[in-house]
Design an enzyme around this catalytic site. Structure first.
Site, PDB file in Angstrom:
ATOM      1  N   SER A 118      37.786  20.084  45.385  1.00  0.00           N
ATOM      2  CA  SER A 118      36.955  21.259  45.079  1.00  0.00           C
ATOM      3  C   SER A 118      35.503  20.973  45.414  1.00  0.00           C
ATOM      4  O   SER A 118      35.050  19.828  45.343  1.00  0.00           O
ATOM      5  CB  SER A 118      37.099  21.531  43.582  1.00  0.00           C
ATOM      6  OG  SER A 118      36.092  22.392  43.146  1.00  0.00           O
TER       7      SER A 118
ATOM      8  N   TYR B 234      36.642  18.668  34.177  1.00  0.00           N
ATOM      9  CA  TYR B 234      37.455  19.141  35.304  1.00  0.00           C
ATOM     10  C   TYR B 234      36.865  18.623  36.626  1.00  0.00           C
ATOM     11  O   TYR B 234      37.578  18.057  37.457  1.00  0.00           O
ATOM     12  CB  TYR B 234      37.517  20.681  35.312  1.00  0.00           C
ATOM     13  CG  TYR B 234      37.859  21.255  36.670  1.00  0.00           C
ATOM     14  CD1 TYR B 234      39.167  21.196  37.158  1.00  0.00           C
ATOM     15  CD2 TYR B 234      36.869  21.813  37.485  1.00  0.00           C
ATOM     16  CE1 TYR B 234      39.463  21.688  38.419  1.00  0.00           C
ATOM     17  CE2 TYR B 234      37.168  22.302  38.746  1.00  0.00           C
ATOM     18  CZ  TYR B 234      38.459  22.241  39.208  1.00  0.00           C
ATOM     19  OH  TYR B 234      38.758  22.711  40.449  1.00  0.00           O
TER      20      TYR B 234
ATOM     21  N   LYS C  79      38.278  15.771  39.643  1.00  0.00           N
ATOM     22  CA  LYS C  79      38.370  15.925  41.105  1.00  0.00           C
ATOM     23  C   LYS C  79      37.637  14.770  41.793  1.00  0.00           C
ATOM     24  O   LYS C  79      38.118  14.225  42.793  1.00  0.00           O
ATOM     25  CB  LYS C  79      37.814  17.280  41.548  1.00  0.00           C
ATOM     26  CG  LYS C  79      38.663  18.461  41.114  1.00  0.00           C
ATOM     27  CD  LYS C  79      40.059  18.471  41.768  1.00  0.00           C
ATOM     28  CE  LYS C  79      40.968  19.556  41.245  1.00  0.00           C
ATOM     29  NZ  LYS C  79      42.352  19.469  41.697  1.00  0.00           N
TER      30      LYS C  79
END
Ligand code: UD1
Length: 339
Positions: free
Chosen positions: A126, A151, A155
């Site tokens: 992302s 989050y 990644k």
């Protein structure tokens, strides 16, 4: 026919990738634990492609389950790993669940791949890995800033795991998505948010459908053309096709070890207010909105330099932002049975 294992294939981006894989002549095999999804999108995939999709329900963190899938449904030419938790807010409330799930599933998947001699892996990363960038557009060389959320940290950490592990015999492409929006043009698959949507476009379409009273724009005092945040909104089908291009690149490349990263976006920044107004103009449906305070953890401005994917993967986006919004609206109308 080449079989491709698609983890998280019942989710929003995964389901669109399954369709594009079938269109390109691959045979996808889907694994999903259905913890954040259900069978609806797989049914949509089957109706679009007129094909039955082989599906195994289970958790990628469960190595014995994965082994069973590799034994029963393999051999796989490659794996596309979409299965992960992706809600920024939830990750702040449940950080350990996010680390356990997103890191654990990648590690157990890679170990299982090794055990079965599967080297090719395409990973869902992302633009969140860049944090708050100093300069836009961001390219793949832009250094990571501290992630804004657990989050985002997962990644970044997953990319570090890939970078360390590929030397031991994997061929990895990590795709950094900007903001995926829209739905399949057939309106048979699209985003299915759980409860109150956090992401902008599902909130817009639900407000347009009358399910939400009004949309709140999180801040209009940023240093951007109209004060609202800038994002790079990419049609989910373009994004899915980027995965097929990445797979073709892996197949063409001869190197035994490979680790490449690509931004997948449109290369254009659009503000939140511009997006809302484009939705209203394109669909002719009103979206009541009000300006509210900034949302904590939001990045002011980000959009991608996508020339690397354009040049090396021979990939380009095809859909306009207007088409993305129209397709998102068509999907919402179908879900709500609005004529
Ligand atoms: C973020 C991450 C993205 C990640 C996604 C997962 C960044 C830059 N992006 O997306 O990588 O995959 O979370 O969920 O870190 N907005 C409103 N009102 C709303 C909802 C959103 O004004 O009701 C605004 C937000 O403030 C933001 C923009 O719309 O400026 C987009 O928000 P959203 O759709 O949640 O995505 P990101 O936060 O950009």
């Amino acid at each position: 026919m080449k079989k491709v294992l698609v983890t998280g294939g019942a989710g929003y981006i995964g389901a669109h990738a399954v369709v594009e894989l079938i269109n390109a002549g691959y045979e996808p095999v889907v694994v999903d634990d259905l913890s954040k999804s259900d069978r609806t999108l797989l049914e949509g995939v089957e109706s679009i492609t007129s094909r039955k999709v082989q599906f195994f329900q289970g958790d990628c963190g469960d190595t014995s389950f994965l082994k069973g899938v590799f034994e029963w449904a393999g051999p796989f030419a490659a794996v596309m790993h979409f299965a992960a938790y992706k809600s920024v807010g939830e990750s702040v409330e449940q950080p350990l669940e996010y680390y356990r799930n997103n890191l654990g599933s990648l590690v157990s998947l890679m170990k299982t791949m090794k055990g079965f001699g599967v080297a090719n892996l395409i990973f869902s990363s992302s633009c969140t890995v860049y944090g708050q960038p100093d300069v836009v557009p961001v390219n793949e060389e832009t250094p990571f800033k501290r992630a804004e959320s657990p989050y985002g940290a997962t990644k970044q950490m997953c990319e570090r795991i890939l970078e360390d592990a590929y030397l031991t015999g994997y061929r990895v492409i990590s795709l950094r998505y900007f903001n995926p929006v829209g739905a399949h043009p057939s309106a048979q698959i699209g985003e299915l948010p759980i409860g109150r949507p956090n992401n902008l476009v599902p909130f817009i379409t639900q407000t347009a459908a009358g399910i939400r009273e009004k949309l709140t724009v999180f801040g209009n005092d940023y240093d951007t053309p109209d004060g609202s945040c800038v994002r790079d909104f990419i049609h989910v089908v373009d994004l899915a096709q980027g995965h097929v291009k990445a797979l073709e690149y892996l197949h063409k490349s001869r190197s035994e070890k490979l680790f490449e990263v690509f931004n997948l976006g449109t290369g254009e920044g659009v503000t939140v207010l511009q997006l809302i107004n484009k939705f209203i103009e394109t669909t002719g449906v009103n979206v009541p909105y009000a300006i509210g305070p900034r949302r904590s953890g939001d990045v002011e401005k980000t959009y991608g330099d996508v020339s690397k994917a354009n040049n090396i993967l021979q990939w380009k986006t095809k859909y306009s932002i207007e088409e993305s919004l129209q397709h998102a609206w068509n999907w919402e109308k179908k879900l709500r049975d609005i004529k």
